[in-house]
Scaffold this motif. Structure first.
Motif, PDB file in Angstrom:
ATOM      1  N   PHE A 117       0.884  -1.264  -0.056  1.00 21.31           N
ATOM      2  CA  PHE A 117      -0.286  -0.063  -0.173  1.00 21.31           C
ATOM      3  C   PHE A 117       0.931   1.347   0.064  1.00 21.31           C
ATOM      4  CE2 PHE A 117      -2.918  -3.218   1.678  1.00 21.31           C
ATOM      5  CZ  PHE A 117      -4.157  -2.744   1.070  1.00 21.31           C
ATOM      6  N   LEU A 118       2.051   1.294   1.140  1.00 21.78           N
ATOM      7  CA  LEU A 118       2.733   2.454   1.165  1.00 21.78           C
ATOM      8  C   LEU A 118       3.991   2.583   0.118  1.00 21.78           C
ATOM      9  CD1 LEU A 118       2.290   2.671   4.949  1.00 21.78           C
ATOM     10  CD2 LEU A 118       0.880   3.608   3.120  1.00 21.78           C
ATOM     11  N   GLY A 119       3.981   2.093  -1.073  1.00 20.81           N
ATOM     12  CA  GLY A 119       4.798   2.520  -2.018  1.00 20.81           C
ATOM     13  C   GLY A 119       6.288   1.894  -1.848  1.00 20.81           C
ATOM     14  N   GLY A 120       6.240   0.693  -1.175  1.00 17.95           N
ATOM     15  CA  GLY A 120       7.608  -0.019  -0.780  1.00 17.95           C
ATOM     16  C   GLY A 120       8.885   0.788  -0.686  1.00 17.95           C
ATOM     17  N   GLY A 121       9.928   0.987  -1.125  1.00 21.59           N
ATOM     18  CA  GLY A 121      11.016   1.660  -0.805  1.00 21.59           C
ATOM     19  C   GLY A 121      10.829   2.919  -1.578  1.00 21.59           C
ATOM     20  N   HIS A 122      10.091   3.512  -2.005  1.00 26.75           N
ATOM     21  CA  HIS A 122       9.898   4.916  -2.695  1.00 26.75           C
ATOM     22  C   HIS A 122       9.512   5.852  -1.737  1.00 26.75           C
ATOM     23  CE1 HIS A 122      11.177   2.977  -6.399  1.00 26.75           C
ATOM     24  NE2 HIS A 122       9.824   2.067  -6.130  1.00 26.75           N
ATOM     25  N   ALA A 123      10.056   7.228  -1.995  1.00 28.28           N
ATOM     26  CA  ALA A 123       9.853   8.343  -0.965  1.00 28.28           C
ATOM     27  C   ALA A 123       8.510   9.107  -1.329  1.00 28.28           C
ATOM     28  CB  ALA A 123      11.092   9.469  -1.275  1.00 28.28           C
TER      29      ALA A 123
ATOM     30  N   SER B   2      18.793   4.190  -0.069  1.00 21.62           N
ATOM     31  CA  SER B   2      17.577   5.091   0.180  1.00 21.62           C
ATOM     32  C   SER B   2      16.383   4.120   0.276  1.00 21.62           C
ATOM     33  CB  SER B   2      17.645   5.738  -1.099  1.00 21.62           C
ATOM     34  OG  SER B   2      16.257   6.014  -1.749  1.00 21.62           O
ATOM     35  N   GLN B   3      16.224   3.054  -0.615  1.00 18.61           N
ATOM     36  CA  GLN B   3      15.067   2.226  -0.645  1.00 18.61           C
ATOM     37  C   GLN B   3      14.965   1.616   0.456  1.00 18.61           C
ATOM     38  OE1 GLN B   3      13.897  -0.551  -3.616  1.00 18.61           O
ATOM     39  NE2 GLN B   3      13.522   1.140  -5.008  1.00 18.61           N
ATOM     40  N   VAL B   4      15.917   1.176   1.096  1.00 21.42           N
ATOM     41  CA  VAL B   4      15.862   0.197   2.430  1.00 21.42           C
ATOM     42  C   VAL B   4      15.653   1.433   3.524  1.00 21.42           C
ATOM     43  CG1 VAL B   4      17.352  -0.921   4.421  1.00 21.42           C
ATOM     44  CG2 VAL B   4      17.521  -1.447   1.887  1.00 21.42           C
ATOM     45  N   PHE B   5      16.140   2.523   3.640  1.00 22.32           N
ATOM     46  CA  PHE B   5      15.746   3.540   4.499  1.00 22.32           C
ATOM     47  C   PHE B   5      14.267   3.770   4.532  1.00 22.32           C
ATOM     48  CE2 PHE B   5      14.457   8.097   5.250  1.00 22.32           C
ATOM     49  CZ  PHE B   5      15.018   7.939   6.524  1.00 22.32           C
ATOM     50  N   TRP B   6      13.661   4.135   3.322  1.00 24.86           N
ATOM     51  CA  TRP B   6      12.269   4.359   3.178  1.00 24.86           C
ATOM     52  C   TRP B   6      11.262   3.095   3.829  1.00 24.86           C
ATOM     53  CZ3 TRP B   6      10.413   8.893   3.484  1.00 24.86           C
ATOM     54  CH2 TRP B   6      11.233   9.921   3.236  1.00 24.86           C
ATOM     55  N   ILE B   7      11.695   1.911   3.206  1.00 20.95           N
ATOM     56  CA  ILE B   7      10.719   0.889   3.579  1.00 20.95           C
ATOM     57  C   ILE B   7      10.825   0.698   5.090  1.00 20.95           C
ATOM     58  CG2 ILE B   7      12.332  -1.165   3.399  1.00 20.95           C
ATOM     59  CD1 ILE B   7       9.920  -2.039   1.619  1.00 20.95           C
ATOM     60  N   ILE B   8      12.055   0.960   5.790  1.00 18.23           N
ATOM     61  CA  ILE B   8      12.141   0.577   7.232  1.00 18.23           C
ATOM     62  C   ILE B   8      11.424   1.703   7.845  1.00 18.23           C
ATOM     63  CG2 ILE B   8      13.711   1.072   9.252  1.00 18.23           C
ATOM     64  CD1 ILE B   8      15.744  -0.138   7.392  1.00 18.23           C
ATOM     65  N   VAL B   9      11.417   2.986   7.351  1.00 19.21           N
ATOM     66  CA  VAL B   9      10.682   3.864   8.021  1.00 19.21           C
ATOM     67  C   VAL B   9       9.170   3.616   8.152  1.00 19.21           C
ATOM     68  CG1 VAL B   9       9.679   6.328   8.009  1.00 19.21           C
ATOM     69  CG2 VAL B   9      12.354   5.757   7.789  1.00 19.21           C
ATOM     70  N   LYS B  10       8.779   3.171   6.795  1.00 20.69           N
ATOM     71  CA  LYS B  10       7.269   2.881   6.906  1.00 20.69           C
ATOM     72  C   LYS B  10       6.975   1.657   7.684  1.00 20.69           C
ATOM     73  CE  LYS B  10       7.177   4.645   2.174  1.00 20.69           C
ATOM     74  NZ  LYS B  10       7.366   4.219   0.726  1.00 20.69           N
ATOM     75  N   SER B  11       7.769   0.680   7.488  1.00 21.61           N
ATOM     76  CA  SER B  11       7.349  -0.558   8.347  1.00 21.61           C
ATOM     77  C   SER B  11       7.349  -0.427   9.888  1.00 21.61           C
ATOM     78  CB  SER B  11       8.395  -1.832   8.096  1.00 21.61           C
ATOM     79  OG  SER B  11       8.575  -1.815   6.745  1.00 21.61           O
TER      80      SER B  11
END
Lengths: 200, 207, 439
Positions: C333-339, C382-391
């Motif tokens: 839902f939340l865009g995976g690893g994208h900002a 960058s991808q891992v950062f965003w997905i970590i933040v979201k999870s």
């Protein structure tokens, strides 16, 4: 020299074959367990094991979709069966009782051995299997193929299956619904009981 | 429900003692069944020279098969008669027989079909013999799944392009689900009327 | 007020420390197994070492998951306790290590050293097998997510399945078996009741969960995690929670029905996300739906009788399941690893690249440059950062829910699923299918 046939055959076992025999060697004892275990609930859990190994066989046969749906459906479905078994069986009655009806044992063994022998002999004797040796690498993913077939050529059976499921659902609800009369009686009794305690 | 086990342990022990005598007779039945089955299969195999109809079936049997089967029969008889676990003997016998029967097959498909046959036979046995209605339903599920193995095996080797076998297996899964649902509902209704799921008690229509 | 801010600061510090530990350790180990060691082997023994190098690379996902699961659980339990303390204006664990950072490590050690007790009359085989069956799916289930989380890094590409979503759904239906097994085998009435409740709950909430995920897959047109994540590239408007890019296609001249359909689709997708969150909460037995392990009525339900390492395994599996569900939501839902905003991702990547260049670029010998480049890939980071933040945001949200909502009654639970959520899921499935065609 001839007696070495088996050994040479075993020496040429490849990986797929090895996995197959491992799965078979798990599935057969578990299936025996389903039939012979004294506790119905444990045999239910063993049945889940059998289905898991069969799902493994499906993976070996490159039927990933079917293997996954096997896990998905039976993992939950058989758990439900177990839960109902838990509700309906009386552990005190069951323990120490032979799970088999002794009167049927001889006949059943004969029939099952006969069935296996018949099937196996017919398999052995058939020589003209219409095999096709197309390399499975160039094929489309089977989930895509299944979807295409279900939506085009097999659309009618698919719809019938859904109607069957609906009918089964309604039938199960009707069968397992408590009868209104008995429900009303139970309600009355409960009320009376409550009244009685109140009066006391 | 289950913790009654602890309280009635002495009874259980007595049950098992009673069962001891029964066990012997039951074990003998199974030894006979096992032996006849093994002998029957062995004879069928040896009969490559004996009977016309075996040749008709086009069997080719190696000496190793025969030796394997004889060894199996002897092993099973010996371990049964010395009080080995009947179930253990049956399991090892089945697996060993299965391996002997299928290891030298040229077609890999026949192996899968044979496994389906084994599971199907076990399912038939369970369905015929079970005292508990729920276990009977489980055996039926086992048989249905054994049939499914065949469908998928055929899809893999005979029809890899259209995998119609897998499609049929999906329909079988659906029907199996419906069957299980209705079967469980019937068992539930029966339980409500008879307050048991013992198949022996369901004899109202018997005369 | 002041102290609350102070506590939040402490929590942020703790989180940073733990996330560095977790992901530093996981990535360090998988890098050294998957990149460094194979390179060394290949340079030493040439072609003959190729097999071993490939074997090592194939082992990377397994090792990464095996390392990640316990570390992550340590952090999640700690974070949950600190957050609950924060929500109820308490201090939370703050003795072991700086700010109590290693409280859960100590707890885990204690749990592992505890005596294992098997209750009398328990079915020993089933009793032992239950934690394993409960735990194995969460290890196997993370695998396809790894590829999506790491931005399809070459080391983790092999675990990306073309039918990843279906795979995870199938695998996530297994734990119920473990719960019923454990509850029945421990020969305890509370456990049995917990197990029965759990079975009923899992079966009824699985249907809307499946339906909501099927709807998202319809919207994305694929079952592949990496592709689903890639489809949501761009900005917030491209995320599946806002209709998967329906809003971005609108221009000035688009007809009114197209605009209406796009807006409706976005609304449907937000509803869908809410549906998913509710059902996922129920599937992993989180608070409003934690009847199977209700402490106050069932003395923690199906795992009452478990102690020592078996209980630890149940615990691990539960928190890992929560993390899987959150990551799944982040990818679907939340865009995976994208900002969330258009320029942000490129800014992240170029900023990181600049930093690397400034630190290691000019004055290092070639060998070190290669090491750093293979160790830190700006796009992946960058991808891992965003997905970590979201999870982890979703995980913290689950803690917030736990601190906020009371527990449902069992009949309310079943009513809510069968009478509200299932019809809603069916309606949304049909609505999204039609609206997607209209847009």
């Amino acid at each position: 020299m001839e007696s070495l046939n088996l050994l040479t055959a075993l020496a040429h076992v490849n990986v797929e074959q090895g996995f197959f025999y491992v799965l078979a060697a798990i599935a057969i004892p578990l299936a025996y367990g389903v039939v012979f275990d004294r506790n119905v609930i444990r045999s239910g859990f063993l049945l889940i094991g059998v289905f898991a190994t069969i799902a493994g066989l499906f993976f070996l046969l490159q039927a990933q979709f079917l293997g996954l749906s096997q896990i998905l459906i039976y993992g939950v479905g058989i758990t439900l069966v177990i839960v109902i078994a838990l509700m309906l069986t009386n552990a005190r009655q069951e323990t120490g009782m032979n799970p088999a009806l002794p009167a049927n044992v001889g006949l059943a063994s004969f029939v099952s051995v006969l069935v296996f022998t018949t099937i196996y002999l017919s398999l052995r004797s058939a020589e003209d299997w219409p095999l096709k040796n197309e390399s499975s690498l160039s094929l489309p993913p089977n989930i895509e193929m299944i979807g295409k077939h279900l939506m085009t050529y097999y659309a009618l059976p698919f719809e019938f299956a859904s109607i069957l499921l609906l009918a089964a659902l309604v039938g199960a609800v009707m069968l397992s619904k408590a009868e209104p009369a008995s429900l009303a009686n139970a309600g009355d009794e409960a009320e009376q009981a409550v009244d009685g305690t109140d009066r006391v | 429900m289950k913790d009654s086990k602890a309280s009635c342990r002495p009874e259980e022990a007595r049950d098992e003692a009673d069962g001891g005598l029964n066990m012997i007779s039951r074990a003998s039945i199974h030894v006979v069944a096992y032996a006849t089955a093994a002998v029957a299969i062995t004879v069928l195999f040896l009969g490559g020279q004996l009977g016309q109809w075996i040749e008709l079936a086009g069997l080719s049997v190696s000496r190793a098969d025969q030796i394997g089967f004889l060894a199996l029969v002897v092993m099973g008889l010996v371990s049964c008669s010395f009080g080995g676990s009947r179930l253990g003997v049956m399991i090892t016998g089945t697996i060993a027989a299965f391996i002997v029967l299928t290891a030298h097959q040229e077609l890999a498909m026949v192996r899968y079909l044979s496994l389906g046959a084994v599971l199907f036979a076990i399912g038939i046995y369970g369905m015929t013999v079970s005292r508990n209605a729920i276990r009977m339903l489980m055996s039926i599920e086992l048989m249905i799944n054994a049939a499914n193995i065949n469908f998928v095996a055929f899809a893999h080797w005979v029809d890899p392009l259209h995998i119609r076998g897998q499609l049929f297996a999906i329909f079988v899964l659906t029907v199996a689900a419906a069957e299980a649902v209705v079967g469980l509902a019937i068992v539930l209704a029966l339980y409500r009327n008879m307050s048991t799921v013992n198949m022996e008690k369901f004899n109202l229509l018997k005369w | 007020m002041n102290s609350a801010v102070f506590e939040i600061g402490k929590f942020a510090r703790l989180t940073l420390l733990w996330l560095c530990i977790i992901f530093g350790a996981v990535w360090g180990v998988s890098w050294s197994i998957g990149v460094l060691l194979p390179a060394v082997i290949l340079s030493q023994s040439g072609e003959s070492g190729r097999f071993w190098a490939q074997l090592l690379q194939a082992l990377v996902p397994v090792v990464a998951v095996a390392l990640f699961v316990p570390l992550n659980t340590c952090y999640m339990v700690l974070a949950e306790r600190r957050l609950l303390a924060l929500f109820t204006v308490r201090k939370g664990p703050n003795r072991v290590g700086p700010d109590g950072a290693f409280q859960t490590v100590a707890d885990a050690l204690k749990l592992l050293l505890k005596e294992e007790i098997t209750p009398r009359g328990a079915d020993l085989l089933m009793y032992t097998l239950a934690p394993v069956i409960f735990f194995a799916p969460s290890i196997i289930g993370v695998m396809p997510l790894l590829a999506a989380v790491s931005g399809n890094h070459p080391l983790f590409t092999p675990v990306n399945l073309p039918t990843g979503v279906f795979y995870i759904l199938a695998v996530s239906s297994i734990p119920v078996v473990g719960v019923v097994m454990g509850g029945w085998a421990s020969n305890n009435k509370y456990s049995l009741v917990g197990a029965l409740r759990s079975a009923a709950q899992a079966i009824s909430y699985e249907i809307p969960l499946l339906l909501s995920i099927i709807t998202v897959c319809l919207l994305a047109g694929t079952l592949d995690f990496v592709q689903i994540a890639d489809n949501q590239r761009g900005s917030l408007l491209n995320w599946n929670i806002l209709g998967g890019g329906a809003l971005t296609h609108l221009g000035i001249g688009s007809p009114w029905w197209s605009i209406a359909a796009a807006l409706l689709l976005a609304a449907c997708c937000i509803l869908l996300f809410a549906l998913y969150v509710i059902c996922a909460c129920a599937e992993v037995n989180r608070t409003p739906f934690d009847l199977p392990e209700a402490e106050s009525e069932l003395v923690s339900g199906f795992n009452t009788e478990y102690s020592g390492i078996k209980f630890a395994i149940f615990f691990l599996a539960e928190y890992t399941n929560l993390f899987i569900v959150s990551t799944f939501a982040a990818v679907m839902f939340l865009g995976g690893g994208h900002a969330p905003f258009p320029g942000l991702e490129d800014a992240c990547i170029s900023g990181l690249r600049g930093l690397l260049a400034a630190w290691f670029g000019a004055c290092t010998p070639f060998q070190l440059g290669w090491l750093v480049n293979s160790l830190v890939n700006p796009a992946t980071v960058s991808q891992v950062f965003w997905i970590i933040v979201k999870s982890y945001a979703l995980v913290w949200f689950a803690s917030l829910i736990r601190a906020t909502l009371p527990r449902l009654r069992i009949d309310q639970l079943m009513d809510y699923s069968w009478k509200r959520l299932v019809p809603l899921a069916l309606i949304l499935l049909i609505a999204v299918t039609f609206l997607k065609e209209l847009v």
